[in-house]
Write a protein that holds these residues in place. Structure first.
Motif, PDB file in Angstrom:
ATOM      1  N   SER A   6       0.807  -1.220   0.000  1.00  0.00           N
ATOM      2  CA  SER A   6       0.000   0.000   0.000  1.00  0.00           C
ATOM      3  C   SER A   6       0.842   1.273   0.000  1.00  0.00           C
ATOM      4  CB  SER A   6      -0.920   0.002   1.228  1.00  0.00           C
ATOM      5  OG  SER A   6      -0.152  -0.070   2.426  1.00  0.00           O
ATOM      6  N   ARG A   7       2.159   1.139   0.191  1.00  0.00           N
ATOM      7  CA  ARG A   7       3.015   2.320   0.274  1.00  0.00           C
ATOM      8  C   ARG A   7       3.699   2.579  -1.064  1.00  0.00           C
ATOM      9  NH1 ARG A   7       5.927   3.797   5.805  1.00  0.00           N
ATOM     10  NH2 ARG A   7       6.464   5.473   4.369  1.00  0.00           N
ATOM     11  N   HIS A   8       3.586   3.837  -1.519  1.00  0.00           N
ATOM     12  CA  HIS A   8       4.219   4.225  -2.775  1.00  0.00           C
ATOM     13  C   HIS A   8       4.945   5.559  -2.621  1.00  0.00           C
ATOM     14  CE1 HIS A   8       1.875   1.025  -4.673  1.00  0.00           C
ATOM     15  NE2 HIS A   8       0.804   1.515  -4.064  1.00  0.00           N
ATOM     16  N   ASP A   9       5.295   5.926  -1.393  1.00  0.00           N
ATOM     17  CA  ASP A   9       5.917   7.226  -1.147  1.00  0.00           C
ATOM     18  C   ASP A   9       7.402   7.194  -1.497  1.00  0.00           C
ATOM     19  OD1 ASP A   9       7.322   6.618   1.725  1.00  0.00           O
ATOM     20  OD2 ASP A   9       5.371   5.632   1.543  1.00  0.00           O
ATOM     21  N   ARG A  10       8.011   8.366  -1.472  1.00  0.00           N
ATOM     22  CA  ARG A  10       9.411   8.514  -1.857  1.00  0.00           C
ATOM     23  C   ARG A  10      10.339   7.676  -0.987  1.00  0.00           C
ATOM     24  NH1 ARG A  10      13.371  11.521   0.144  1.00  0.00           N
ATOM     25  NH2 ARG A  10      11.925  12.633   1.503  1.00  0.00           N
ATOM     26  N   ARG A  11      10.049   7.602   0.301  1.00  0.00           N
ATOM     27  CA  ARG A  11      10.924   6.862   1.206  1.00  0.00           C
ATOM     28  C   ARG A  11      10.985   5.381   0.828  1.00  0.00           C
ATOM     29  NH1 ARG A  11      10.425   7.187   7.820  1.00  0.00           N
ATOM     30  NH2 ARG A  11      12.663   6.991   8.267  1.00  0.00           N
ATOM     31  N   VAL A  12       9.833   4.825   0.498  1.00  0.00           N
ATOM     32  CA  VAL A  12       9.787   3.415   0.097  1.00  0.00           C
ATOM     33  C   VAL A  12      10.473   3.225  -1.247  1.00  0.00           C
ATOM     34  CG1 VAL A  12       8.257   1.578  -0.685  1.00  0.00           C
ATOM     35  CG2 VAL A  12       7.777   2.760   1.448  1.00  0.00           C
ATOM     36  N   ARG A  13      10.241   4.142  -2.173  1.00  0.00           N
ATOM     37  CA  ARG A  13      10.856   4.018  -3.494  1.00  0.00           C
ATOM     38  C   ARG A  13      12.382   4.064  -3.401  1.00  0.00           C
ATOM     39  NH1 ARG A  13       6.833   7.774  -4.929  1.00  0.00           N
ATOM     40  NH2 ARG A  13       8.419   9.405  -5.159  1.00  0.00           N
ATOM     41  N   GLU A  14      12.902   4.947  -2.559  1.00  0.00           N
ATOM     42  CA  GLU A  14      14.353   5.039  -2.396  1.00  0.00           C
ATOM     43  C   GLU A  14      14.916   3.751  -1.801  1.00  0.00           C
ATOM     44  OE1 GLU A  14      14.981   8.492  -0.040  1.00  0.00           O
ATOM     45  OE2 GLU A  14      14.790   9.893  -1.741  1.00  0.00           O
ATOM     46  N   LEU A  15      14.189   3.176  -0.847  1.00  0.00           N
ATOM     47  CA  LEU A  15      14.636   1.925  -0.235  1.00  0.00           C
ATOM     48  C   LEU A  15      14.633   0.792  -1.271  1.00  0.00           C
ATOM     49  CD1 LEU A  15      15.473   1.178   2.693  1.00  0.00           C
ATOM     50  CD2 LEU A  15      13.190   0.237   2.987  1.00  0.00           C
ATOM     51  N   MET A  16      13.584   0.738  -2.069  1.00  0.00           N
ATOM     52  CA  MET A  16      13.493  -0.286  -3.108  1.00  0.00           C
ATOM     53  C   MET A  16      14.584  -0.101  -4.158  1.00  0.00           C
ATOM     54  SD  MET A  16       9.327  -0.463  -3.517  1.00  0.00           S
ATOM     55  CE  MET A  16       9.385  -1.667  -4.856  1.00  0.00           C
ATOM     56  N   ASP A  17      14.877   1.138  -4.516  1.00  0.00           N
ATOM     57  CA  ASP A  17      15.936   1.402  -5.493  1.00  0.00           C
ATOM     58  C   ASP A  17      17.292   0.930  -4.957  1.00  0.00           C
ATOM     59  OD1 ASP A  17      14.128   2.497  -7.245  1.00  0.00           O
ATOM     60  OD2 ASP A  17      14.583   4.589  -6.713  1.00  0.00           O
ATOM     61  N   ARG A  18      17.540   1.165  -3.662  1.00  0.00           N
ATOM     62  CA  ARG A  18      18.802   0.732  -3.055  1.00  0.00           C
ATOM     63  C   ARG A  18      18.901  -0.788  -3.059  1.00  0.00           C
ATOM     64  NH1 ARG A  18      22.518   3.055   0.592  1.00  0.00           N
ATOM     65  NH2 ARG A  18      21.278   4.956   0.714  1.00  0.00           N
ATOM     66  N   ALA A  19      17.786  -1.450  -2.741  1.00  0.00           N
ATOM     67  CA  ALA A  19      17.771  -2.909  -2.736  1.00  0.00           C
ATOM     68  C   ALA A  19      17.960  -3.459  -4.147  1.00  0.00           C
ATOM     69  CB  ALA A  19      16.465  -3.418  -2.136  1.00  0.00           C
ATOM     70  N   ASN A  20      17.260  -2.890  -5.116  1.00  0.00           N
ATOM     71  CA  ASN A  20      17.394  -3.347  -6.499  1.00  0.00           C
ATOM     72  C   ASN A  20      18.814  -3.181  -7.013  1.00  0.00           C
ATOM     73  OD1 ASN A  20      14.702  -4.173  -6.870  1.00  0.00           O
ATOM     74  ND2 ASN A  20      14.041  -2.086  -7.317  1.00  0.00           N
ATOM     75  N   ALA A  21      19.449  -2.075  -6.642  1.00  0.00           N
ATOM     76  CA  ALA A  21      20.831  -1.827  -7.076  1.00  0.00           C
ATOM     77  C   ALA A  21      21.789  -2.862  -6.510  1.00  0.00           C
ATOM     78  CB  ALA A  21      21.258  -0.420  -6.657  1.00  0.00           C
TER      79      ALA A  21
END
Length: 247
Positions: free
Chosen positions: A32-47
């Protein structure tokens, strides 16, 4: 196969991804979360090549064991070796801020020191392996999550570690109630490792001799000294205050 440990909350999970990305086996985030904080965390994990799962809150509650996970849980392998203090210092892009605890045996004090370290951006805590508290369930509980954000390094020979820090340009500043110098007159803007002694006994003789300077916290009341966790909080706060004023 090692039993995975679940790290919860944005700060602890981010610290795990930053400090030990190889230990993170999976990241679970609230669908349910699509905010910037979650996106940045996901980007770090994906990287870092870490699989990210979008799950519902019930799944997150089950993984975390409670509902205080802020919508993020990381599955971490706790058996992988942690960073050494040398690796931490050599990788810094700002002046080092370390905390050395010489013989703190009370796990609640160690947990409180971990919380202070997290609050004031300490890069690592150093403790001796013998005659000192180590990381256990009591410490982790008292640290309220800081055990996952601040590296805790146990060393076999504390004196040798202190000498190595000095060779790397880290200034050793001891805190002692009977010190000749005042905390507020010391320049704390450069690379520094605060050195505090254990409950009742203080710093050992060799540890004290290795310090570049010994300072005391000015007290105005009738109490002669402060608990080690309280003293560490004051010393770390003053260090950050001076650095902020310098920038």
């Amino acid at each position: 196969m090692a039993t995975l440990r679940h790290v919860t909350g944005f700060h602890p999970v981010t610290a795990s991804l930053r400090q030990r990305p190889g230990s993170v086996r999976a990241l679970y985030v609230a669908a349910s979360r699509h905010d910037r904080r979650v996106r940045e965390l996901m980007d770090r994990a994906n990287a870092a090549g870490i699989v990210v799962h979008a799950v519902d809150n019930e799944r997150l509650d089950a993984l975390a064991g409670n509902d205080r996970h802020q919508g993020v849980v990381a599955a971490v392998d706790p058996t992988l070796p942690r960073l050494t203090i040398e690796e931490i210092v050599d990788s810094l892009t700002e002046p080092a801020l370390l905390l050395v605890l010489d013989g703190v045996t009370d796990p609640h004090n160690l947990g409180a020191c971990l919380r202070n370290a997290d609050a004031f951006g300490v890069h690592g805590i150093i403790v001796p392996k013998d005659r000192a508290a180590g990381l256990n369930a009591t410490v982790a509980k008292a640290a309220s999550g800081a055990a996952d954000t601040v590296p805790l390094i146990s060393v076999t020979n504390l004196a040798r570690t202190l000498r190595d820090l000095k060779e790397r340009g880290v200034w050793l500043c001891g805190a002692d109630a009977d010190a000749p110098d005042d905390l507020f007159t010391a320049d704390l803007t450069g690379p520094i490792a605060w050195v505090l002694g254990g409950e009742g006994t203080g710093m050992r003789r060799l540890t004290r001799e290795l310090c570049d300077r010994i300072v005391g916290i000015p007290l105005r009341g009738t109490v002669a000294s402060l608990n080690v966790s309280v003293a560490s909080g004051i010393c770390l706060y003053e260090t950050r205050r001076q650095r902020s004023a310098r920038t």
